[in-house]
Design a protein around this motif. Structure first.
Motif, PDB file in Angstrom:
ATOM      1  N   ILE A   1       0.851  -1.198  -0.190  1.00 26.07           N
ATOM      2  CA  ILE A   1      -0.100   0.040  -0.005  1.00 26.07           C
ATOM      3  C   ILE A   1       0.903   1.399   0.137  1.00 26.07           C
ATOM      4  O   ILE A   1       1.479   1.659   1.041  1.00 26.07           O
ATOM      5  CB  ILE A   1      -0.795   0.033   1.284  1.00 26.07           C
ATOM      6  CG1 ILE A   1      -1.737  -1.175   1.373  1.00 26.07           C
ATOM      7  CG2 ILE A   1      -1.826   1.162   1.016  1.00 26.07           C
ATOM      8  CD1 ILE A   1      -2.744  -1.185   2.442  1.00 26.07           C
ATOM      9  N   PRO A   2       1.412   1.724  -1.104  1.00 25.89           N
ATOM     10  CA  PRO A   2       2.110   2.910  -1.192  1.00 25.89           C
ATOM     11  C   PRO A   2       1.680   4.200  -0.574  1.00 25.89           C
ATOM     12  O   PRO A   2       0.313   4.176  -0.441  1.00 25.89           O
ATOM     13  CB  PRO A   2       2.262   3.114  -2.681  1.00 25.89           C
ATOM     14  CG  PRO A   2       1.994   1.963  -3.221  1.00 25.89           C
ATOM     15  CD  PRO A   2       0.789   1.361  -2.596  1.00 25.89           C
ATOM     16  N   ASN A   3       2.453   4.959   0.026  1.00 30.43           N
ATOM     17  CA  ASN A   3       2.081   6.189   0.700  1.00 30.43           C
ATOM     18  C   ASN A   3       2.102   7.216  -0.516  1.00 30.43           C
ATOM     19  O   ASN A   3       3.019   7.756  -1.059  1.00 30.43           O
ATOM     20  CB  ASN A   3       3.142   6.494   1.761  1.00 30.43           C
ATOM     21  CG  ASN A   3       2.664   8.039   2.568  1.00 30.43           C
ATOM     22  OD1 ASN A   3       1.704   8.092   2.642  1.00 30.43           O
ATOM     23  ND2 ASN A   3       3.586   8.707   2.437  1.00 30.43           N
ATOM     24  N   TRP A   4       0.954   7.898  -0.751  1.00 30.56           N
ATOM     25  CA  TRP A   4       0.491   9.038  -1.843  1.00 30.56           C
ATOM     26  C   TRP A   4       0.707  10.336  -1.206  1.00 30.56           C
ATOM     27  O   TRP A   4      -0.003  10.494  -0.286  1.00 30.56           O
ATOM     28  CB  TRP A   4      -0.577   8.708  -2.579  1.00 30.56           C
ATOM     29  CG  TRP A   4      -0.288   7.562  -3.333  1.00 30.56           C
ATOM     30  CD1 TRP A   4      -0.693   6.200  -3.246  1.00 30.56           C
ATOM     31  CD2 TRP A   4       0.143   7.383  -4.691  1.00 30.56           C
ATOM     32  NE1 TRP A   4      -0.490   5.297  -4.376  1.00 30.56           N
ATOM     33  CE2 TRP A   4       0.196   5.921  -5.191  1.00 30.56           C
ATOM     34  CE3 TRP A   4       0.887   8.297  -5.511  1.00 30.56           C
ATOM     35  CZ2 TRP A   4       0.670   5.701  -6.704  1.00 30.56           C
ATOM     36  CZ3 TRP A   4       1.500   8.033  -6.609  1.00 30.56           C
ATOM     37  CH2 TRP A   4       1.185   6.666  -7.306  1.00 30.56           C
ATOM     38  N   VAL A   5       1.502  11.058  -1.736  1.00 29.49           N
ATOM     39  CA  VAL A   5       1.553  12.661  -1.249  1.00 29.49           C
ATOM     40  C   VAL A   5       1.026  13.363  -2.349  1.00 29.49           C
ATOM     41  O   VAL A   5       1.516  13.453  -3.214  1.00 29.49           O
ATOM     42  CB  VAL A   5       3.020  12.989  -0.781  1.00 29.49           C
ATOM     43  CG1 VAL A   5       3.025  14.401  -0.344  1.00 29.49           C
ATOM     44  CG2 VAL A   5       3.670  12.012   0.186  1.00 29.49           C
TER      45      VAL A   5
END
Length: 308
Positions: free
Chosen positions: A145-149
């Motif tokens: 679950i990538p961390n999106w900014v």
């Protein structure tokens, strides 16, 4: 261990250069051109990169075909006729009040050997397409679950004319100060449809239109380009890794040890995740093929490992 095959594959030959280049370099570019609208390499689901190495994909349930590419003043596209000039024409956006910032397109790359990242794209909005889009980035695209900014929001106040059926050129997201995106095999950008920041819901690009929830509104992309401001030379790459040491290096397919105990990820030169390890101070390379690998640590340091 889960291998993420959407990690962009770019060979890190720049690490073999002994000097640092301060000129802008293109990491990946998609011009979506082809012999016909049904012959664009890669097809509508995952069009192939035209310069450099990378992958593109639809996200959130969008669909895509190809339509006439950008020929307006300000485009960086050099082809003036269709064919071969096409754009990635996406549809299937969310109904009113749903899926805010979830549907759109995504571009996956590796920035190994590169720093100072900038993302640019050209976007055409039909009259009934949404007026607001958010660009996000992640530095851990290999994660489950990538961390999106959120990096930047592009929006405007719709008018009766001139705001729909319009190409918006030179949309630029400068993330050159985000060091987590430098020298990283797991970088990705996505462009997603978002609620208008004032209205709090989707708004049609032309004021005389009603937002069409995935039935008539289309969003077209052209000349999606990711560049770097700095190409790292060997000396600079190694200087960034001085706090993390691997020994022996090169390895003769043996156990190599670290001077610290850390979580690590190991990638090959194609950007493919080879393995992950938690709380370790060693790595057994006996099963590795001969070649160059990159060990990325949980503290943000990347170290080159040669296996003979």
């Amino acid at each position: 261990m889960k291998t993420n095959y959407n990690v962009v594959k770019i060979i890190a030959l720049t690490l073999l250069v002994s000097t640092t280049s301060w000129g802008q370099a293109t990491i990946a570019q998609w011009n979506f051109n082809g012999a016909s609208a049904i012959d664009v390499p890669g097809g509508g689901t995952s069009p192939l990169v035209s310069v450099g190495v990378g992958t593109a994909e639809l996200i959130g349930g969008t669909t895509a075909t190809f339509a006439a590419g950008n020929t307006t003043v300000g485009t960086i596209e050099t082809e003036t006729l269709s064919p071969p000039n096409y754009g990635w024409n996406t549809a299937g956006y969310a109904p009113t009040g749903t899926d805010n910032k979830l549907r759109g397109v995504q571009f996956n790359i590796s920035t190994v050997g590169q720093a100072g990242i900038v993302f640019k794209f050209e976007q055409r909005l039909s009259n009934s397409a949404n007026n607001t889009y958010v660009v996000m980035y992640t530095d851990d695209n290999g994660a489950p679950i990538p961390n999106w900014v959120e990096a930047q929001t592009f929006t405007f106040t719709p008018a009766p004319t001139g705001t729909g059926d319009t190409w918006y050129n030179g949309r630029t997201v400068d993330v050159s100060t985000v060091t987590a995106l430098d020298n990283n095999p797991n970088v990705a950008f996505k462009i997603v449809s978002a609620f208008d920041p004032t209205v709090g819901d989707y708004v049609a690009s032309r004021s005389s239109n009603v937002y069409s929830a995935g039935t008539g509104g289309t969003v077209r992309f052209d000349m999606a380009t990711i560049t770097s401001n700095v190409t790292l030379g060997v000396s600079q790459f190694e200087a960034n890794s001085n706090d993390f040491k691997v020994s022996p290096n090169p390895s003769n397919k043996e156990v190599v040890t670290f001077n610290q105990t850390l979580d690590i990820e190991v990638f090959d030169t194609l950007g493919k995740l080879i393995l992950t390890a938690k709380n370790t101070n060693s790595l057994d390379t006996k099963s590795f093929h001969s070649g160059i690998y990159f060990i990325k640590t949980s503290i943000g340091v990347t170290r080159k490992l040669i296996v003979k």
